[in-house]
Scaffold this motif. Structure first.
Motif, mmCIF file in Angstrom:
data_model
loop_
_atom_site.group_PDB
_atom_site.id
_atom_site.type_symbol
_atom_site.label_atom_id
_atom_site.label_comp_id
_atom_site.label_asym_id
_atom_site.label_seq_id
_atom_site.Cartn_x
_atom_site.Cartn_y
_atom_site.Cartn_z
ATOM 1 N N MET A 1 82.001 65.916 54.723
ATOM 2 C CA MET A 1 81.483 67.128 55.332
ATOM 3 C C MET A 1 80.272 66.831 56.217
ATOM 4 S SD MET A 1 83.522 69.459 54.396
ATOM 5 C CE MET A 1 84.706 69.916 53.127
ATOM 6 N N ARG A 2 80.154 67.590 57.298
ATOM 7 C CA ARG A 2 79.062 67.373 58.242
ATOM 8 C C ARG A 2 77.758 67.991 57.746
ATOM 9 N NH1 ARG A 2 81.505 68.966 62.409
ATOM 10 N NH2 ARG A 2 81.952 66.910 63.289
ATOM 11 N N GLY A 3 77.806 69.209 57.298
ATOM 12 C CA GLY A 3 76.587 69.913 56.896
ATOM 13 C C GLY A 3 76.495 70.099 55.398
ATOM 14 N N ARG A 4 75.279 70.210 54.917
ATOM 15 C CA ARG A 4 75.080 70.376 53.476
ATOM 16 C C ARG A 4 75.409 71.789 53.036
ATOM 17 N NH1 ARG A 4 69.447 69.114 50.119
ATOM 18 N NH2 ARG A 4 70.278 69.650 48.046
ATOM 19 N N PHE A 5 75.191 72.759 53.940
ATOM 20 C CA PHE A 5 75.377 74.155 53.561
ATOM 21 C C PHE A 5 76.584 74.798 54.241
ATOM 22 C CE2 PHE A 5 70.799 73.249 53.149
ATOM 23 C CZ PHE A 5 70.664 73.482 51.789
ATOM 24 N N ASP A 6 76.842 74.454 55.531
ATOM 25 C CA ASP A 6 77.974 75.076 56.199
ATOM 26 C C ASP A 6 79.283 74.374 55.866
ATOM 27 O OD1 ASP A 6 77.536 72.742 57.559
ATOM 28 O OD2 ASP A 6 77.160 73.675 59.501
ATOM 29 N N ARG A 7 79.204 73.120 55.342
ATOM 30 C CA ARG A 7 80.368 72.387 54.851
ATOM 31 C C ARG A 7 81.480 72.293 55.888
ATOM 32 N NH1 ARG A 7 79.016 69.236 51.296
ATOM 33 N NH2 ARG A 7 81.019 69.253 50.186
ATOM 34 N N VAL A 8 81.146 71.817 57.058
ATOM 35 C CA VAL A 8 82.126 71.620 58.123
ATOM 36 C C VAL A 8 82.705 70.211 57.999
ATOM 37 C CG1 VAL A 8 82.493 71.511 60.613
ATOM 38 C CG2 VAL A 8 80.913 73.200 59.643
ATOM 39 N N PRO A 9 84.046 70.069 57.924
ATOM 40 C CA PRO A 9 84.639 68.726 57.823
ATOM 41 C C PRO A 9 84.294 67.875 59.038
ATOM 42 C CG PRO A 9 86.240 70.425 57.256
ATOM 43 C CD PRO A 9 85.062 71.130 57.847
ATOM 44 N N PHE B 1 90.405 51.212 51.824
ATOM 45 C CA PHE B 1 90.289 50.108 50.875
ATOM 46 C C PHE B 1 89.460 50.523 49.659
ATOM 47 C CE2 PHE B 1 91.148 46.025 53.539
ATOM 48 C CZ PHE B 1 92.386 46.531 53.886
ATOM 49 N N GLU B 2 88.385 51.251 49.885
ATOM 50 C CA GLU B 2 87.546 51.692 48.766
ATOM 51 C C GLU B 2 88.297 52.660 47.848
ATOM 52 O OE1 GLU B 2 83.116 51.390 50.835
ATOM 53 O OE2 GLU B 2 84.202 53.294 50.864
ATOM 54 N N LEU B 3 89.139 53.481 48.423
ATOM 55 C CA LEU B 3 89.934 54.407 47.608
ATOM 56 C C LEU B 3 90.973 53.667 46.778
ATOM 57 C CD1 LEU B 3 90.456 57.231 50.260
ATOM 58 C CD2 LEU B 3 89.110 57.420 48.156
ATOM 59 N N VAL B 4 91.582 52.646 47.372
ATOM 60 C CA VAL B 4 92.601 51.873 46.657
ATOM 61 C C VAL B 4 91.993 51.106 45.489
ATOM 62 C CG1 VAL B 4 94.188 49.909 46.860
ATOM 63 C CG2 VAL B 4 94.191 51.707 48.606
ATOM 64 N N THR B 5 90.768 50.618 45.651
ATOM 65 C CA THR B 5 90.126 49.829 44.592
ATOM 66 C C THR B 5 89.297 50.676 43.628
ATOM 67 O OG1 THR B 5 88.266 49.357 46.077
ATOM 68 C CG2 THR B 5 90.033 47.732 45.977
ATOM 69 N N GLY B 6 89.254 51.976 43.855
ATOM 70 C CA GLY B 6 88.488 52.843 42.970
ATOM 71 C C GLY B 6 87.015 52.869 43.275
ATOM 72 N N GLY B 7 86.608 52.319 44.411
ATOM 73 C CA GLY B 7 85.198 52.301 44.786
ATOM 74 C C GLY B 7 84.739 53.556 45.486
ATOM 75 N N ASN B 8 85.663 54.450 45.796
ATOM 76 C CA ASN B 8 85.346 55.705 46.455
ATOM 77 C C ASN B 8 86.224 56.771 45.823
ATOM 78 O OD1 ASN B 8 84.656 57.766 48.257
ATOM 79 N ND2 ASN B 8 84.629 56.385 50.027
ATOM 80 N N ARG B 9 85.661 57.916 45.601
ATOM 81 C CA ARG B 9 86.389 58.976 44.912
ATOM 82 C C ARG B 9 87.178 59.822 45.905
ATOM 83 N NH1 ARG B 9 83.490 63.508 41.001
ATOM 84 N NH2 ARG B 9 85.403 64.417 40.120
ATOM 85 N N PRO B 10 88.478 60.006 45.699
ATOM 86 C CA PRO B 10 89.265 60.802 46.642
ATOM 87 C C PRO B 10 88.958 62.289 46.529
ATOM 88 C CG PRO B 10 90.611 60.185 44.760
ATOM 89 C CD PRO B 10 89.300 59.472 44.588
ATOM 90 N N THR B 11 89.157 62.992 47.615
ATOM 91 C CA THR B 11 89.056 64.449 47.589
ATOM 92 C C THR B 11 90.262 65.037 46.874
ATOM 93 O OG1 THR B 11 87.814 64.403 49.673
ATOM 94 C CG2 THR B 11 88.783 66.503 49.019
ATOM 95 N N SER B 12 91.412 64.434 47.116
ATOM 96 C CA SER B 12 92.639 64.838 46.418
ATOM 97 C C SER B 12 93.606 63.662 46.426
ATOM 98 C CB SER B 12 93.276 66.063 47.084
ATOM 99 O OG SER B 12 93.660 65.761 48.413
#
Length: 208
Positions: free
Chosen positions: A14-22, A52-63
């Motif tokens: 997300m781009r913004g902390r409050f407006d949550r724009v992808p 690569f980080e998602l495949v190795t579990g180093g980054n948490r997926p959104t879905s």
């Protein structure tokens, strides 16, 4: 059972902390059934390292989820994920990951040593036979029943030749989207891929 199954995987920043724009969205859905060497290419910032980080579990997926020999790597204890998949980033330093859930609440790894190896833009030096050493290393891992991903950002003709020589299939990552191809020539039918390669795309022409 597939060695790697990436199911409806997304990662949204997300781009913004409050407006949550992808600001960026990665989408991936593919399987690799058997040991192989897979080439990964794409512009800087396209999502290759995130994948690569998602495949190795180093980054948490959104879905979505990542199944390694049937085991969801994001449900494996942090300290044991390297028994399943290893991410080597440039200088071969293993990437770290955030521990968001107590490790004791997660599953034990079902493997003692990694069977998925992801090399993120390794430095192919043309000096002292280093290239041959690395290619032999990738092939040896594959012969031992491992799945190998080699991510490279080609800027010289020999980089294209290296990928063509050692890889059995390819993934082009562009703006968070994945395009798959059995050969570089097949990927070259995609205009975005040709634009990415620039002058190097000439070596993939039918009469090259």
């Amino acid at each position: 059972m597939s060695m790697l199954r990436v199911e409806s995987l997304t990662k949204v920043y997300m781009r913004g902390r409050f407006d949550r724009v992808p600001a960026f969205r990665l989408e991936a859905d593919f399987t690799v059934d058997a040991p192989a060497i897979v080439g990964v290419l794409g512009p800087n910032g396209s999502g290759k390292t995130t994948l690569f980080e998602l495949v190795t579990g180093g980054n948490r997926p959104t879905s979505g989820r990542v199944l390694c020999n049937g085991q969801d790597i994001h449900r494996v204890r942090y300290e044991e994920r390297s028994r399943i998949a290893m991410h080597y980033h440039q200088s071969y330093q293993v990437r770290k990951f955030a521990k968001l859930v107590p490790s004791m609440m997660l599953e034990r790894a079902r493997s003692d040593s990694p069977f998925i190896h992801l090399f993120d833009e390794p430095q192919f030096s043309p000096q002292d036979g280093y290239i041959g050493f690395m290619l032999d290393f990738f092939r040896r891992l594959r012969a031992e029943g491992r799945l190998v991903f080699v991510c490279l950002h080609p800027n010289e003709p020999y980089h294209v030749e290296l990928m063509r020589e050692v890889c059995e299939r390819f993934i082009f990552v562009n703006r968070g989207r994945l395009t798959h191809g059995p050969t570089l020539e097949a990927l070259a039918k995609d205009e975005a891929f040709r634009t990415y390669l620039g002058r190097l795309a000439e070596s993939l022409a039918p009469d090259a």
